[in-house]
Scaffold this motif. Structure first.
Motif, PDB file in Angstrom:
ATOM      1  N   LEU A  13       0.598  -1.357  -0.237  1.00  0.00           N
ATOM      2  CA  LEU A  13       0.106  -0.194  -0.495  1.00  0.00           C
ATOM      3  C   LEU A  13       0.826   1.320   0.175  1.00  0.00           C
ATOM      4  CD1 LEU A  13       0.077  -0.025   3.651  1.00  0.00           C
ATOM      5  CD2 LEU A  13      -1.195  -1.319   3.103  1.00  0.00           C
ATOM      6  N   ASN A  14       2.188   0.994  -0.012  1.00  0.00           N
ATOM      7  CA  ASN A  14       2.731   2.333   0.041  1.00  0.00           C
ATOM      8  C   ASN A  14       3.991   2.431  -1.014  1.00  0.00           C
ATOM      9  OD1 ASN A  14       4.870   4.472   0.715  1.00  0.00           O
ATOM     10  ND2 ASN A  14       3.781   5.055   2.817  1.00  0.00           N
ATOM     11  N   SER A  41      -5.330  -9.673   4.591  1.00  0.00           N
ATOM     12  CA  SER A  41      -6.098 -10.564   4.182  1.00  0.00           C
ATOM     13  C   SER A  41      -6.844 -10.073   3.075  1.00  0.00           C
ATOM     14  CB  SER A  41      -7.468 -10.463   5.678  1.00  0.00           C
ATOM     15  OG  SER A  41      -8.690 -10.740   4.980  1.00  0.00           O
ATOM     16  N   SER A  42      -6.384 -11.028   1.958  1.00  0.00           N
ATOM     17  CA  SER A  42      -7.629 -11.103   0.692  1.00  0.00           C
ATOM     18  C   SER A  42      -9.067 -10.517   0.647  1.00  0.00           C
ATOM     19  CB  SER A  42      -7.041 -11.933  -0.892  1.00  0.00           C
ATOM     20  OG  SER A  42      -7.885 -13.067  -0.233  1.00  0.00           O
ATOM     21  N   SER A  43      -9.658 -11.653   2.247  1.00  0.00           N
ATOM     22  CA  SER A  43     -11.352 -11.198   2.060  1.00  0.00           C
ATOM     23  C   SER A  43     -11.642 -10.049   2.378  1.00  0.00           C
ATOM     24  CB  SER A  43     -11.506 -12.159   3.039  1.00  0.00           C
ATOM     25  OG  SER A  43     -11.414 -13.664   2.619  1.00  0.00           O
ATOM     26  N   PHE A  44     -10.912  -9.247   2.672  1.00  0.00           N
ATOM     27  CA  PHE A  44     -11.237  -8.311   3.732  1.00  0.00           C
ATOM     28  C   PHE A  44     -10.163  -6.899   3.082  1.00  0.00           C
ATOM     29  CE2 PHE A  44     -13.294 -10.463   5.970  1.00  0.00           C
ATOM     30  CZ  PHE A  44     -14.603 -10.447   7.106  1.00  0.00           C
ATOM     31  N   ASP A  45      -9.103  -6.756   2.192  1.00  0.00           N
ATOM     32  CA  ASP A  45      -8.357  -6.322   1.901  1.00  0.00           C
ATOM     33  C   ASP A  45      -8.141  -5.163   2.840  1.00  0.00           C
ATOM     34  OD1 ASP A  45      -7.212  -5.227  -0.456  1.00  0.00           O
ATOM     35  OD2 ASP A  45      -8.340  -3.445  -0.583  1.00  0.00           O
ATOM     36  N   LYS A  46      -7.281  -6.323   4.137  1.00  0.00           N
ATOM     37  CA  LYS A  46      -6.679  -5.661   5.176  1.00  0.00           C
ATOM     38  C   LYS A  46      -5.440  -5.715   5.001  1.00  0.00           C
ATOM     39  CE  LYS A  46     -10.230  -3.573   6.983  1.00  0.00           C
ATOM     40  NZ  LYS A  46     -10.328  -2.292   7.397  1.00  0.00           N
ATOM     41  N   TYR A  47      -4.019  -5.187   5.675  1.00  0.00           N
ATOM     42  CA  TYR A  47      -3.006  -5.579   6.181  1.00  0.00           C
ATOM     43  C   TYR A  47      -3.232  -5.798   7.749  1.00  0.00           C
ATOM     44  CZ  TYR A  47      -1.971  -4.973   1.273  1.00  0.00           C
ATOM     45  OH  TYR A  47      -1.770  -4.895  -0.514  1.00  0.00           O
ATOM     46  N   LYS A  93      11.280  -1.636  15.818  1.00  0.00           N
ATOM     47  CA  LYS A  93      11.703  -0.434  15.313  1.00  0.00           C
ATOM     48  C   LYS A  93      11.031  -0.054  13.208  1.00  0.00           C
ATOM     49  CE  LYS A  93      15.217   1.571  17.584  1.00  0.00           C
ATOM     50  NZ  LYS A  93      16.927   1.870  17.820  1.00  0.00           N
ATOM     51  N   GLU A  94      11.351  -1.113  12.478  1.00  0.00           N
ATOM     52  CA  GLU A  94      10.809  -1.592  11.893  1.00  0.00           C
ATOM     53  C   GLU A  94       9.378  -1.806  11.634  1.00  0.00           C
ATOM     54  OE1 GLU A  94      11.436  -2.688   6.759  1.00  0.00           O
ATOM     55  OE2 GLU A  94      12.727  -1.586   8.888  1.00  0.00           O
ATOM     56  N   GLU A  95       8.467  -2.396  12.693  1.00  0.00           N
ATOM     57  CA  GLU A  95       7.397  -2.132  12.546  1.00  0.00           C
ATOM     58  C   GLU A  95       7.194  -1.263  12.314  1.00  0.00           C
ATOM     59  OE1 GLU A  95       4.165  -4.857  16.023  1.00  0.00           O
ATOM     60  OE2 GLU A  95       5.452  -3.838  16.529  1.00  0.00           O
ATOM     61  N   ALA A 101       4.416   4.626   7.878  1.00  0.00           N
ATOM     62  CA  ALA A 101       4.498   4.227   6.703  1.00  0.00           C
ATOM     63  C   ALA A 101       2.915   4.885   5.883  1.00  0.00           C
ATOM     64  CB  ALA A 101       5.468   4.259   6.197  1.00  0.00           C
ATOM     65  N   ILE A 102       2.171   3.119   6.845  1.00  0.00           N
ATOM     66  CA  ILE A 102       0.704   3.593   6.401  1.00  0.00           C
ATOM     67  C   ILE A 102      -0.416   4.577   6.664  1.00  0.00           C
ATOM     68  CG2 ILE A 102      -1.065   1.821   6.767  1.00  0.00           C
ATOM     69  CD1 ILE A 102       1.022  -0.993   6.932  1.00  0.00           C
TER      70      ILE A 102
END
Length: 104
Positions: A13-14, A41-47, A93-95, A101-102
């Motif tokens: 998404l980014n 989640s492809s069912s809900f288009d969620k990350y 930190k990466e998380e 960014a999202i």
């Protein structure tokens, strides 16, 4: 630190994030370290972005069983990316970097 590992085709998404692809997840043996991982989640288009010592185990035993409140309503999830770090602090930190960014 190892590079990002693509697990399934990537829908990110980014596009400003610099992600280096490596070999597929199923072909790798994971050393003892911490991983920042991205679920989709492809069912809900969620990350979902998190960190763990064993992302695949966390996915199957927690996220897809509905034991994590923030992912419970959007199951099932697939592990699409992960990046290894030597310490828990580096993975955290990466998380946080990717979560920030999202939300931009």
């Amino acid at each position: 630190m190892i590079g990002w590992v693509q697990v399934i085709p990537w829908y990110f998404l980014n596009r400003r994030l610099d992600l280096t692809l490596s070999s597929s997840f199923s072909e790798m043996e994971l050393p003892q370290q911490y991983y920042c991982y991205i679920l989709y989640s492809s069912s809900f288009d969620k990350y979902y972005i998190g960190y763990s010592q064993d992302p695949q185990k966390r996915l199957s035993e927690r996220h897809n069983k509905g034991l994590v409140a923030s992912t419970r309503n959007y199951r099932p999830y697939n592990l699409i990316r992960m990046k290894g770090f030597e310490t828990e602090l580096e993975a955290k930190k990466e998380e946080l970097t990717h979560i920030a960014a999202i939300q931009i």
